[in-house]
Design a protein around this motif. Structure first.
Motif, mmCIF file in Angstrom:
data_model
loop_
_atom_site.group_PDB
_atom_site.id
_atom_site.type_symbol
_atom_site.label_atom_id
_atom_site.label_comp_id
_atom_site.label_asym_id
_atom_site.label_seq_id
_atom_site.Cartn_x
_atom_site.Cartn_y
_atom_site.Cartn_z
ATOM 1 N N SER A 50 0.839 -1.188 0.000
ATOM 2 C CA SER A 50 0.000 0.000 0.000
ATOM 3 C C SER A 50 0.879 1.244 0.000
ATOM 4 O O SER A 50 1.990 1.221 0.546
ATOM 5 C CB SER A 50 -0.914 -0.002 1.235
ATOM 6 O OG SER A 50 -1.826 1.078 1.176
ATOM 7 N N ILE A 71 -5.361 -2.928 -8.383
ATOM 8 C CA ILE A 71 -5.139 -1.804 -7.474
ATOM 9 C C ILE A 71 -6.480 -1.267 -6.992
ATOM 10 O O ILE A 71 -7.382 -1.013 -7.798
ATOM 11 C CB ILE A 71 -4.341 -0.669 -8.161
ATOM 12 C CG1 ILE A 71 -3.011 -1.194 -8.680
ATOM 13 C CG2 ILE A 71 -4.134 0.493 -7.193
ATOM 14 C CD1 ILE A 71 -2.183 -0.167 -9.428
ATOM 15 N N HIS A 73 -7.942 1.993 -5.083
ATOM 16 C CA HIS A 73 -7.618 3.370 -4.739
ATOM 17 C C HIS A 73 -8.630 3.853 -3.702
ATOM 18 O O HIS A 73 -9.818 3.559 -3.817
ATOM 19 C CB HIS A 73 -7.727 4.271 -5.973
ATOM 20 C CG HIS A 73 -6.870 3.860 -7.119
ATOM 21 N ND1 HIS A 73 -7.127 2.756 -7.892
ATOM 22 C CD2 HIS A 73 -5.747 4.404 -7.612
ATOM 23 C CE1 HIS A 73 -6.199 2.640 -8.821
ATOM 24 N NE2 HIS A 73 -5.349 3.632 -8.680
ATOM 25 N N GLU A 133 -3.354 3.655 -2.221
ATOM 26 C CA GLU A 133 -3.551 2.521 -3.127
ATOM 27 C C GLU A 133 -3.144 1.250 -2.408
ATOM 28 O O GLU A 133 -2.095 1.203 -1.769
ATOM 29 C CB GLU A 133 -2.692 2.669 -4.389
ATOM 30 C CG GLU A 133 -3.045 3.849 -5.248
ATOM 31 C CD GLU A 133 -2.193 3.956 -6.502
ATOM 32 O OE1 GLU A 133 -1.338 3.069 -6.741
ATOM 33 O OE2 GLU A 133 -2.371 4.927 -7.239
ATOM 34 N N VAL A 135 -2.331 -2.657 -3.412
ATOM 35 C CA VAL A 135 -1.955 -3.369 -4.629
ATOM 36 C C VAL A 135 -1.756 -4.847 -4.307
ATOM 37 O O VAL A 135 -1.039 -5.192 -3.363
ATOM 38 C CB VAL A 135 -0.656 -2.780 -5.225
ATOM 39 C CG1 VAL A 135 -0.303 -3.461 -6.538
ATOM 40 C CG2 VAL A 135 -0.781 -1.275 -5.410
#
Length: 171
Positions: A50, A71, A73, A133, A135
């Protein structure tokens, strides 16, 4: 002047952000190093990572790039951020992350791996937009490709103006 006023420069300092290759500023805030690594085509990756990601009036564009990982957000504060996604079939999807959910802005946005993505700060009163984010599999620069303007405009000529606006001219 209110000493507690949030500005782009004090966010960069307080959150210890550094310039990102795609534009804006970032810092990794988490990696799942307490779990076994995942084996991917590109090698071993954390299960999840992150970051904080900040666009500012001085660095308002996250240029087109391609990630292998999914991802998520999360919008935190500041001005709205517009996301342009070029899907595998060449179609364009445009979404806005921001706090005005009644106007259709998103607090969360999922971008699957394998999509060309760019972001740009929309005009507002703050001069910055801050997101996080998450991921998965975890982000690794080896899994990211920065958009080449010539390659993208050849592949997606219908989006030439947008691509030219959201890539760097490196020819």
């Amino acid at each position: 002047m209110n000493p507690r006023l949030i500005t782009a420069s004090n966010l960069v300092a307080v959150l210890d952000l550094e310039p990102h290759v795609e534009g804006g500023f970032f810092r990794r805030t988490y990696q799942a190093d307490h779990r076994d690594m995942l084996e991917t085509e590109g090698g071993q990756r954390f299960l999840m990572t992150s970051i904080y990601y900040l666009l500012t009036a001085e660095s308002p564009v996250g240029q087109f790039h391609f990630n292998q990982s999914d991802i998520l957000h999360y919008f935190h504060l500041g001005d709205a951020i517009e996301y342009s996604l070029i899907l595998a079939d060449g179609s364009l999807q445009t979404l806005v992350m921001g706090s005005d959910v009644l106007a259709g802005q998103h607090l969360q946005l999922h971008v699957p791996g394998g999509i060309w993505k760019a972001s740009r700060l929309l005009n507002g009163e703050n001069g910055f937009g801050l997101i996080s984010e998450a991921v998965s599999p975890g982000f690794d620069f080896a899994d990211m490709e920065i958009g080449n303007r010539r390659k993208l405009t050849t592949q997606y000529p219908q989006h030439r103006a947008l691509i030219e606006m959201l890539t760097r001219d490196e020819d």
